[in-house]
Design an enzyme around this catalytic site. Sequence first.
Site, short mmCIF file in Angstrom:
data_model
loop_
_atom_site.label_atom_id
_atom_site.label_comp_id
_atom_site.label_asym_id
_atom_site.label_seq_id
_atom_site.Cartn_x
_atom_site.Cartn_y
_atom_site.Cartn_z
CG LEU A 214 53.99 39.65 39.78
CD1 LEU A 214 55.26 39.05 40.39
CD2 LEU A 214 54.07 41.17 39.80
CB CYS A 215 51.75 36.45 34.04
SG CYS A 215 50.07 36.10 34.60
#
Length: 453
Positions: A214-215
């Site tokens: 997700l980062c």
Amino acid sequence: MADLDVPPQVPQSKTRDLDKLLLRHGNLVDPGFFPGPDLRDDIRDYVRILVVGAGGLGCELLKDLALSGFRNLDVIDMDRIEVTNLNRQFLFRLEDVGKPKAEVAAKRVMERVSGVEIVPHFSRIEDKEIEFYSDFNIIALGLDSIEARKYINGVACGFLEYNEDDTPKRETIKPMVDGGTEGFKGHARVILPGVTPCFECTIYLFPPQVKFPLCTLAETPRNAAHCIEYAHLIQWEAVHHGKTFDPDEPEHMKWVYDEAIRRAELFGIPGVTYSLTQGVVKNIIPAIASTNAIISAACALETLKIVSACSKTLVNYLTYNGGEGLYTEVTKFERDTDCLVCGPGILIELDTSVTLSKFIEMLEDHPKLLLSKASVKHGENTLYMQAPPVLEEFHRPKLSKPLYDLMGRVQKDTIHVFGTALKNNEKESCSTKVRVVFKGADGVADMDTAIGA
């Protein structure tokens, strides 16, 4: 010059190639093979085949089965035809865009092959009653989804019954022939529940779906797929606040595509297209027409072998690779005897006073099941249905009754349960068998089997 006597031309039989397989003995036939015209006619008149999927592989399967002597076919698919389908799904034309795949595919094959009857079903496979699938002799799968395969596998294995010695009852086996393609690679397999490995037994053959951190999606997207997944996984929830994303809803997919375009423009990333958006979100596998044709031919032949015994069936997994030259291999995989789907079922011991409602709660708490919103069926009798609402209301009064009474006060028996389970942090539709033994019933001694064991 005198006219030469030219013998009259004898018209070739439409079934001449099929007759070579069905009207004579061979060295590789199954012991149960009885050649003759009656066999060919029985296949034509009585055998019913369900083709699941009307995409690239499904179109080929319908055509091959129709040309192999099968006259009673059904096809089910929930999708509509898109322009991007036309390069490999040969039954469709430009004027068909927007129409249901199942209906157009059935129509085109019936136009080309005289005498064949194909019933199309434009719906989700989960929307059909379980009894719908019981009407078919064989289920042929032309799917590009692991979840859909798992669902059909669970349905077919749900018909399987076992003898007292845990051997499968042959009359309850619902054969499946599964094909799959990815580029120049493909597979064909024969699944005889209780005899050969089911789909769940060999789920490890499929690589896990690619997931992005997700980062990376939120801060440093590097390609078009990152932009699409950002719109799908992060932006959708942020904007719609708990509304479930439906990948089969065109408006939802269009929203993700538009958001992915904006994200890509912000970071100067090219390559976001609507077809790529569909592929990333739905994990669609690329397909090539020639690979579909080869795998379909293998699946159609295995279907014919199963119903006729004209040759021994594939044992039990064919791998094809045409990327560099040609490579094929047949591998015999072994069943998982403890499989929750095709095995005899999970053993649960109950008091005769346990109600149906309590039993459904136990299914949700059982560590091997974790089955929520369960529907319950015993033999031909539906004990409870979660949906649609009209059926739930009809069966609701049974929830307060003892399961022992609802099952006809038998000492022990197998029931089938259908619901959703959390696997890999995702909810999936699934079905399984539960072997119920009632403590205190005549002839049954306490087994000290804990519910959660």
